[in-house]
Motif scaffolding. Structure first.
Motif, short mmCIF file in Angstrom:
data_model
loop_
_atom_site.label_atom_id
_atom_site.label_comp_id
_atom_site.label_asym_id
_atom_site.label_seq_id
_atom_site.Cartn_x
_atom_site.Cartn_y
_atom_site.Cartn_z
N ARG A 54 -23.07 -9.34 8.31
CA ARG A 54 -23.84 -8.18 8.80
C ARG A 54 -23.56 -6.96 7.93
NH1 ARG A 54 -22.70 -6.71 14.83
NH2 ARG A 54 -20.62 -6.59 13.91
N ILE A 60 -31.14 -5.91 11.27
CA ILE A 60 -30.44 -7.06 11.89
C ILE A 60 -31.45 -7.96 12.62
CG2 ILE A 60 -28.66 -7.70 13.61
CD1 ILE A 60 -27.62 -6.43 10.98
N PHE A 95 -31.00 -11.76 11.33
CA PHE A 95 -29.98 -12.51 12.08
C PHE A 95 -30.60 -13.18 13.29
CE2 PHE A 95 -25.74 -11.63 10.38
CZ PHE A 95 -26.06 -10.69 9.43
#
Ligand code: F6P
Length: 548
Positions: free
Chosen positions: A221, A234, A238
């Motif tokens: 991250r 993100i 992700f």
């Protein structure tokens, strides 16, 4: 339930091993031209030739009696019914539901699990298609080119093995990578050369609390944010696969981007669940379905076929024959297929984490060996490293050969040699070379008699070393699904015979706990009270190295 070793079925196998110790496989083949046919089986695209084992019909009958004594039928039914077969964790074990492409019903606590399974599969399919077709865009509007799966153990080994095994079926514009080790080297080396704007991370963790995975995910991250400079990135870079929604949200992953699975899926049995998302991304959802269909076909065979014609049961019992009666400590698995290079490592977790147990499911210490040490690497490389010991060492090492008949890359002259080598190894293990044969070969070479006398002991092979040959036409997604399920059920059968809980893994906990304490000592630059002098000295050395 008494220990299996106290039953008449076990005792008679002990006697049988002693009684048949003098049998020579060479002779058995010579005496019986039908041996190969009788000890072979064809199922789900896998041809199993188990004729090169130290067995006769009588052996197989006694082994079948053992499996009946262990009440495999009862345990198989319990598994299918969704009973809490994993009794130390109070969990059902239903990985078969994940690949239930037929109409079996699977329930946990009276609730049908199939609608949930199918809903997640549908979401995986849609997501995999979006990414593969370039419709899922990264934060800067560019399609994904690299997928990095971060997970460890069962949340990595299965998908990694399958992606590698099925590389010929992968799309070239999407590369899938795996990071598992907390050693930062693996993450750094993997990310080297990747573009954060076109990289998607799949954080795969059943618990979402595993130290290695959290640490790698945090660093990934940070890498992503350092480049894209926006927290909103993100959501595009992700996704999570987990049973722990709260922890996923805490990490900052949008629950919309979470693919769930359930506590009744054991880590090492989870590649069929959303943990297989990297596989679906790599080979596409249709091929992922074929993988599931292959496993389903093996499940049906395992559930329906009589023990005498049941491939997982036969493999399991042969393993027990050597492990418990022949004194073998290990089991080698040698795929003659470079794409299956991670298969032995995958099997290590499947088998050793499942059956590496010293007490029965009731907590009673066993007085017999349980799970074998599983090891191996692809042939022909293996021949030039450790085969010497398998052929002429002092240990009995039963070996499984896995051989595809057709190559994915039919380069002139290669595959013939690969196949010839595999068949020759199995033959050599079985036949060996007698003293007389070694002597006459040397004589034919015109070697001096005194040199022959010196060399004969070294050039003699005892033979009589057992192996199974698993032939497949080619390692397709479907065949691979069947092959993996074959070994899963083999492990289950062995666990039932040994009376252990094959679905817990308490043995990995203590090290995790102690690592936590040592880590705290590093932070305090101290050493907890009561630490042994060796560990204390090692901690001090690390402190010193860090303060240099
Ligand atoms: O270390 C053992 C283990 O619990 C495995 O059984 C499991 O597959 C792995 O760790 C990873 O756990 P998780 O998926 O919860 O991160």
């Amino acid at each position: 339930m008494p220990l299996i070793s106290h039953t008449p079925a076990w005792k008679s196998l002990e006697q049988l091993w002693d009684r048949t110790a003098g049998l020579r496989m060479r002779d058995l083949f010579e005496e019986d031209p039908g041996r190969c046919e009788r000890f072979s089986l064809e199922e789900c695209g896998i041809h199993l030739d188990y004729s090169k084992n130290l067995i006769t019909d009588e052996t197989m009958q006694h082994l079948m009696a053992l499996v009946r004594t262990a009440d495999l039928r009862f345990w198989g039914d319990s598994l299918l019914r969704g009973d809490k077969v994993n009794n130390t964790e109070g969990r059902a074990v239903l990985h078969m539901a994940l690949r239930n492409v037929g109409d079996r019903s699977y329930q946990v606590d009276g609730v049908d699990v199939m609608p949930g399974v199918r809903a997640v599969l549908k979401r995986m399919r849609a997501f995999a298609d979006e990414v593969r077709q370039g419709r899922w865009l990264g934060h800067t509007g560019r399609p994904i080119r690299d997928v990095v799966s971060i997970g460890i153990g069962g949340s990595s080994l299965g998908p990694k093995m399958v992606c590698n095994a099925l590389r010929p079926y992968q799309s070239h514009d999407l590369r899938v990578h795996f990071v598992s080790n907390v050693d930062g080297t693996q993450l750094v080396e993997t990310l080297n050369g990747l573009d954060p704007a076109t990289t998607l991370f799949v954080i795969a963790s059943k618990t979402f609390t595993t130290q290695e995975t959290s640490t790698n995910a945090d660093s990934a991250r940070a890498w992503c944010l350092a480049a894209l400079q926006d927290q909103a990135a993100i959501a595009r870079h992700f996704v999570a696969v987990s049973t722990n929604r709260e922890a996923v949200i805490r990490f900052g992953i949008d629950p919309q981007n979470m693919f769930e699975f359930w506590e009744w899926v054991g880590g090492r049995y989870s590649l069929w669940s959303a943990i297989g998302l990297p596989i679906a991304l790599a080979i596409g959802p249709d091929r992922f379905d074929e993988l599931l269909a292959g496993a389903y076909a093996m499940d049906e065979h395992f559930v329906e076929a009589p023990p005498e014609r049941n491939m997982p049961i036969i493999l399991a019992l042969l393993g027990i024959w050597y492990n418990n009666f022949g004194g073998a400590d290990t089991q080698a698995v040698i795929p003659y297929d470079q794409y299956l290079e991670h298969f032995p490592t995958f099997l290590q977790q499947l088998d050793m984490e499942s059956n590496g147990k010293r007490v029965t499911r009731d907590g009673v210490p066993v007085d017999y060996a349980t799970g074998a040490v599983v090891w191996g690497q692809p042939g022909t490389d293996a021949q030039h490293s450790f085969f010497q010991l398998i052929h002429q060492g002092t240990r009995l090492i039963p070996t499984d050969f896995i051989l595809p008949l057709r190559s994915q890359h039919p380069l002139e002259g290669h595959h013939d040699k690969l196949v010839a080598n595999c068949l020759a190894q199995a033959q050599a293990l079985m036949r060996g070379r007698t003293e007389a044969e070694a002597r006459s070969e040397l004589q034919a070479g015109g070697i001096a008699p005194e040199v022959i006398d010196r060399l004969v002991p070294h050039r003699t092979f005892p033979g009589n070393r057992p192996s199974n040959m698993l032939l497949v036409e080619q390692v397709t997604p479907k065949v691979l699904g069947s092959l993996i399920a074959l070994y899963e059920h083999k492990v289950f059968v062995q666990g039932v015979v040994w009376g252990v809980d094959s679905f817990d893994q308490w043995g990995v906990e203590l090290g995790k706990q102690l690592a936590g304490q040592i880590l705290a000592d590093f932070r305090e630059i101290a050493c907890s009270a009561g630490v042994d002098s060796s560990t204390a000295s090692l901690i001090r050395r690390y402190h010193m190295a860090m303060s240099d």
